[in-house]
Design a protein around this motif. Structure first.
Motif, short mmCIF file in Angstrom:
data_model
loop_
_atom_site.label_atom_id
_atom_site.label_comp_id
_atom_site.label_asym_id
_atom_site.label_seq_id
_atom_site.Cartn_x
_atom_site.Cartn_y
_atom_site.Cartn_z
N ASN A 169 -2.82 -5.43 3.48
CA ASN A 169 -2.95 -4.02 3.85
C ASN A 169 -2.38 -3.08 2.78
OD1 ASN A 169 -4.09 -4.44 6.50
ND2 ASN A 169 -2.06 -5.13 7.17
N TRP A 170 -1.96 -3.65 1.65
CA TRP A 170 -1.29 -2.85 0.63
C TRP A 170 -2.26 -2.36 -0.46
CZ3 TRP A 170 3.56 -6.44 -0.42
CH2 TRP A 170 4.34 -6.47 0.76
N ALA A 171 -3.52 -2.34 -0.15
CA ALA A 171 -4.53 -1.84 -1.11
C ALA A 171 -4.40 -2.57 -2.45
CB ALA A 171 -4.41 -0.33 -1.27
N GLU A 172 -4.27 -1.83 -3.53
CA GLU A 172 -4.23 -2.46 -4.85
C GLU A 172 -2.94 -3.24 -5.11
OE1 GLU A 172 -6.81 -2.58 -6.87
OE2 GLU A 172 -7.86 -1.55 -5.25
N ALA A 173 -1.95 -3.07 -4.23
CA ALA A 173 -0.68 -3.79 -4.41
C ALA A 173 -0.69 -5.15 -3.71
CB ALA A 173 0.47 -2.96 -3.88
N ARG A 174 -1.78 -5.51 -3.07
CA ARG A 174 -1.83 -6.79 -2.33
C ARG A 174 -1.74 -7.97 -3.30
NH1 ARG A 174 -6.88 -4.57 -2.40
NH2 ARG A 174 -8.55 -5.81 -3.37
N PHE A 175 -1.24 -9.07 -2.76
CA PHE A 175 -1.12 -10.30 -3.55
C PHE A 175 -2.43 -11.08 -3.50
CE2 PHE A 175 3.26 -9.51 -2.00
CZ PHE A 175 3.90 -9.39 -3.23
N LYS A 176 -2.79 -11.69 -4.63
CA LYS A 176 -3.99 -12.52 -4.67
C LYS A 176 -3.71 -13.90 -4.08
CE LYS A 176 -6.21 -10.34 -8.68
NZ LYS A 176 -6.73 -10.56 -10.06
N GLU A 177 -2.53 -14.45 -4.38
CA GLU A 177 -2.17 -15.78 -3.89
C GLU A 177 -0.73 -15.76 -3.39
OE1 GLU A 177 -4.29 -18.12 -3.63
OE2 GLU A 177 -5.92 -17.35 -4.90
N GLN A 178 -0.39 -16.70 -2.51
CA GLN A 178 0.95 -16.71 -1.93
C GLN A 178 2.07 -16.93 -2.95
OE1 GLN A 178 1.56 -19.01 1.65
NE2 GLN A 178 3.79 -18.79 1.51
N PRO A 179 1.89 -17.77 -3.98
CA PRO A 179 2.97 -17.92 -4.96
C PRO A 179 3.45 -16.59 -5.55
CG PRO A 179 1.37 -19.66 -5.26
CD PRO A 179 0.78 -18.73 -4.24
#
Length: 334
Positions: free
Chosen positions: A70-80
């Protein structure tokens, strides 16, 4: 923002303190065009932690990763990526992630034997007395937070066991009763909750801690060493998540010879892990006995599992191996 560098290269080991400590090297995270995403992710992770604390809630590491969607462009691509930022925030504030509201996915470990764990009912506050001798064929599971637990025991020692299979064998035959001890299944590399549980239990009753792992470099430098002195990645918290009084019972390289155990060839990754420990691990470098043990294993070019003792009979581990080893605790590796 400045964060401690979390690696073996930035830790030292002092035998008197008994755990890894940070040397002081830090990394800096500044707000620039190139770092704006990571900087924003760090602030968002801090905000999520604040929300969890204010609402008295928790989020698993996996849930925190999905919240970032939900963080728009700040979202993480992968959990690591998410895990790394979470650990940076933890190090920044010098607290553990559980205090920030983040909890691990894995459970803490299993316990059986002469121990009563005193907990409290979450709704009523009523005291709960959990007798670890009364789980039948099962065991007590260590919770993710152990700070408020209290203990009653007349056991003589704690035996930490790497594999669930070996733990189950000892539980099935009530080995804890014969040896007057507490059995704890590590389930591989011990979680923070497991390490903290063992540490608080050992400290509160002055109990020695013996560790029984597979005879290979991973068992020594990853599982045992993490339990005893902590990890480089969490050196800012190792004072609380280590068990300095722990000693290695086995399987040692010499056990492989003395007990004529079936072996497997060391893989390239095993040899590399052993040589890396000799070269870079401050704990291994502190103890000559550990250097000799790893050098012996490299020379032998073989490793052995706990279950290899079954060559001499399924219950040989309880009838012969453990009693013989426990009769000479002064020979255990530090």
């Amino acid at each position: 923002m400045k964060f401690p560098v979390r690696s073996l290269a930035n830790v030292s080991y002092n035998g008197s303190t008994g755990h890894f400590t940070l040397k002081g090297k830090k990394k800096e995270r500044t707000l620039t065009v190139n770092t704006v995403k990571t900087f924003a992710q760090t602030l968002k992770m801090m905000a999520l932690s604040k929300e969890l604390i204010q609402t008295d809630d928790i989020a698993t590491k996996r849930e925190a990763y999905y919240v970032s969607k939900n963080w728009a462009e700040a979202r993480f691509k992968e959990q690591p990526e998410s895990d790394t930022v979470m650990e940076d925030v933890e190090a920044f504030f010098s607290v553990n992630r559980e205090q920030l509201g983040f909890v691990p996915e894995e459970k803490g470990g299993d316990v059986a034997g002469r121990l009563v764990v005193i907990d409290h009912d979450r709704d009523t506050g009523e005291e709960l007395r959990i007798d670890c001798t009364r789980f039948g064929s099962g065991a007590y599971s260590i919770p993710i937070s152990v700070e408020d637990l209290k203990f009653e025991t007349d056991a003589q020692f704690i035996l930490c066991i790497e594999t669930a299979g070996m733990f189950q064998r000892l539980v099935k035959h009530n080995y804890w009763k014969k040896a007057n001890c507490i059995l704890i299944s590590l389930g591989g590399v011990p979680t923070r909750a497991c390490r903290r549980f063992v540490r608080r239990l050992a400290d509160s009753h002055g109990l020695p801690v013996y560790v029984f792992v597979d005879g290979d470099p991973y068992g020594y430098s990853n599982i045992y060493r993490t339990l005893k002195v902590g990890s480089g990645n969490a050196a800012h918290l190792n004072e609380y998540f280590c068990v300095p009084q722990a000693h290695l019972l086995g399987i040692t390289p010499q056990d492989i010879i003395d007990y004529k155990l079936p072996t497997h060839p060391l893989k390239d990754v095993d040899i590399k892990r052993a040589r890396d420990a000799l070269k870079n691990d401050p704990f291994i470098q502190h103890y000559r006995s550990w250097q000799l043990a790893l050098e012996q294993m490299i020379k032998m070019k073989v490793r052995a599992e706990q279950q290899a003792l079954a060559k001499h009979g399924l219950n040989y581990v309880m009838d012969e191996y453990l009693p013989q080893k426990l009769a000479n605790v002064g020979r255990f590796l530090p």
